[in-house]
Design a protein around this motif. Sequence first.
Motif, mmCIF file in Angstrom:
data_model
loop_
_atom_site.group_PDB
_atom_site.id
_atom_site.type_symbol
_atom_site.label_atom_id
_atom_site.label_comp_id
_atom_site.label_asym_id
_atom_site.label_seq_id
_atom_site.Cartn_x
_atom_site.Cartn_y
_atom_site.Cartn_z
ATOM 1 N N UNK A 227 12.563 46.234 -37.324
ATOM 2 C CA UNK A 227 12.151 46.104 -38.724
ATOM 3 C C UNK A 227 10.642 46.344 -38.888
ATOM 4 N N UNK A 228 9.996 46.819 -37.805
ATOM 5 C CA UNK A 228 8.574 47.173 -37.829
ATOM 6 C C UNK A 228 7.713 45.974 -38.233
ATOM 7 N N UNK A 229 7.966 44.834 -37.586
ATOM 8 C CA UNK A 229 7.156 43.642 -37.838
ATOM 9 C C UNK A 229 5.732 43.863 -37.335
ATOM 10 N N UNK A 230 4.786 43.237 -38.014
ATOM 11 C CA UNK A 230 3.391 43.289 -37.575
ATOM 12 C C UNK A 230 3.117 42.274 -36.474
ATOM 13 N N UNK A 231 3.915 41.217 -36.434
ATOM 14 C CA UNK A 231 3.684 40.119 -35.503
ATOM 15 C C UNK A 231 5.015 39.493 -35.120
ATOM 16 N N UNK A 232 5.177 39.216 -33.839
ATOM 17 C CA UNK A 232 6.362 38.543 -33.307
ATOM 18 C C UNK A 232 5.909 37.230 -32.678
ATOM 19 N N UNK A 233 6.364 36.105 -33.256
ATOM 20 C CA UNK A 233 5.952 34.778 -32.794
ATOM 21 C C UNK A 233 7.150 34.040 -32.209
ATOM 22 N N UNK A 234 6.981 33.492 -31.017
ATOM 23 C CA UNK A 234 7.992 32.628 -30.423
ATOM 24 C C UNK A 234 7.467 31.198 -30.461
ATOM 25 N N UNK A 235 8.069 30.381 -31.334
ATOM 26 C CA UNK A 235 7.658 28.997 -31.514
ATOM 27 C C UNK A 235 8.457 28.113 -30.583
ATOM 28 N N UNK A 236 7.762 27.366 -29.740
ATOM 29 C CA UNK A 236 8.435 26.569 -28.726
ATOM 30 C C UNK A 236 7.896 25.146 -28.743
ATOM 31 N N UNK A 237 8.154 24.375 -27.684
ATOM 32 C CA UNK A 237 7.738 22.974 -27.676
ATOM 33 C C UNK A 237 6.463 22.742 -26.882
ATOM 34 N N UNK A 238 5.762 23.795 -26.502
ATOM 35 C CA UNK A 238 4.440 23.678 -25.887
ATOM 36 C C UNK A 238 3.459 24.492 -26.713
ATOM 37 N N UNK A 239 2.177 24.133 -26.651
ATOM 38 C CA UNK A 239 1.201 24.736 -27.558
ATOM 39 C C UNK A 239 0.716 26.111 -27.130
ATOM 40 N N UNK A 240 1.072 26.538 -25.911
ATOM 41 C CA UNK A 240 0.622 27.841 -25.416
ATOM 42 C C UNK A 240 1.334 28.124 -24.097
ATOM 43 N N UNK A 241 1.064 29.297 -23.550
ATOM 44 C CA UNK A 241 1.530 29.645 -22.203
ATOM 45 C C UNK A 241 0.533 29.081 -21.200
ATOM 46 N N UNK A 242 1.053 28.486 -20.135
ATOM 47 C CA UNK A 242 0.197 27.911 -19.101
ATOM 48 C C UNK A 242 0.545 28.509 -17.740
ATOM 49 N N UNK A 243 -0.472 28.743 -16.955
ATOM 50 C CA UNK A 243 -0.286 29.044 -15.542
ATOM 51 C C UNK A 243 -0.189 27.728 -14.780
ATOM 52 N N UNK A 244 0.716 27.671 -13.809
ATOM 53 C CA UNK A 244 0.852 26.456 -13.016
ATOM 54 C C UNK A 244 1.288 25.267 -13.833
ATOM 55 N N UNK A 245 2.195 25.494 -14.799
ATOM 56 C CA UNK A 245 2.633 24.430 -15.701
ATOM 57 C C UNK A 245 3.153 23.229 -14.920
ATOM 58 N N UNK A 246 2.710 22.033 -15.317
ATOM 59 C CA UNK A 246 3.178 20.808 -14.691
ATOM 60 C C UNK A 246 2.469 20.433 -13.414
ATOM 61 N N UNK A 247 1.458 21.200 -13.030
ATOM 62 C CA UNK A 247 0.684 20.903 -11.826
ATOM 63 C C UNK A 247 -0.736 20.510 -12.229
ATOM 64 N N UNK A 248 -1.469 19.867 -11.317
ATOM 65 C CA UNK A 248 -2.865 19.516 -11.637
ATOM 66 C C UNK A 248 -3.736 20.747 -11.911
ATOM 67 N N UNK A 249 -3.284 21.909 -11.450
ATOM 68 C CA UNK A 249 -4.063 23.133 -11.625
ATOM 69 C C UNK A 249 -3.642 23.935 -12.855
ATOM 70 N N UNK A 250 -2.806 23.364 -13.726
ATOM 71 C CA UNK A 250 -2.320 24.152 -14.852
ATOM 72 C C UNK A 250 -3.480 24.638 -15.716
ATOM 73 N N UNK A 251 -3.349 25.864 -16.203
ATOM 74 C CA UNK A 251 -4.419 26.485 -16.990
ATOM 75 C C UNK A 251 -3.832 27.176 -18.201
ATOM 76 N N UNK A 252 -4.376 26.879 -19.363
ATOM 77 C CA UNK A 252 -3.903 27.438 -20.619
ATOM 78 C C UNK A 252 -4.398 28.876 -20.771
ATOM 79 N N UNK A 253 -3.524 29.736 -21.291
ATOM 80 C CA UNK A 253 -3.888 31.123 -21.583
ATOM 81 C C UNK A 253 -3.998 31.279 -23.094
ATOM 82 N N UNK A 254 -5.190 31.562 -23.575
ATOM 83 C CA UNK A 254 -5.402 31.735 -25.013
ATOM 84 C C UNK A 254 -5.162 33.171 -25.460
#
Length: 311
Positions: A227-254
């Motif tokens: 449908x030629x959308x300008x933006x595709x948003x996936x709304x989930x239960x976390x505020x962003x994508x994280x590397x190493x989710x659930x570990x002390x080293x987890x890092x948010x990707x903005x």
Amino acid sequence: MPDRTRVVVALGGNALLRRGEPMTAEAQRGNVQQAAPLLAAVATRHQLIVTHGNGPQVGLLALQGAAHTGSDPFPLDMLGAETEGMIGYVIEQELGNLLPPEIPFATVLTMIEVDPADPAFADPTKFVGPVYDEDRARKVAEEKGWAVKPDGRYWRRVVPSPEPKRIFEIRPIRWLVEKGTIVICAGGGGVPTMYAPAATPGGRSRLVGVEAVIDKDFAGELLAREIEADLFVMATDVDAVYLGWGTPQQRRLDRATPAELRAMDFAAGSMGPKVEAACRFVERTGRRAAIGGLADIERIVDGTAGTQIVT
């Protein structure tokens, strides 16, 4: 960002039924009532198209059907069609209670074609239905002939999740979008269908349902692209994508590009499909995708929250 950006929002299953909640109509409506003001705020500024998950609902209906001994339970494609209508009805109603009455709504029952040779049929991975502890899950699987796998610290039923190839109702969806309608479609990844070989030589192939659940994020990506959308948003239960989710080293990707995300590892059963769907949309269209929490949806659309995936 220009006014009236065309935005496809894919609501994660937790926006409708959260883990540990009773799987009741009241709980589902209560969650949609919480989501509706957030979606309505987007709809007042942009052109909104909504898709959604249905895994818990399909699994519950399958469980209820299996408990009835008077007839064979309904197949997953029919249960998918049922939940598309049910969830679309609730979303449409709750959004309609907030937005001006002149804004049109439509819930479109959406069939999506899959390939009979898709390797997903040999390796079920899509979680559906309620969660169990391991002992109960194995007992239910033996009784019902289901496949089960661990989902975090719980266990759930798994079914094949083939890739979406084609949205059969894409033309009426486009017509509705072009007329300014808030469309709710491709729910739960759409109803999985395929062409069965002709019964006789030279005969016509028949479109049939499939015992599977298409990943809602991949279906949402196909919808957004078609449908030629300008933006595709996936709304989930976390505020962003994280590397190493659930570990002390987890890092948010903005902010990240598809190439950067493809060089990272994400869980196949949770964030992996969302990241892959976002990468596909950006690579194929040159437009923006985003992943983040529903509570931040306005700022995600504006590009100031969540993980923004860009070229």
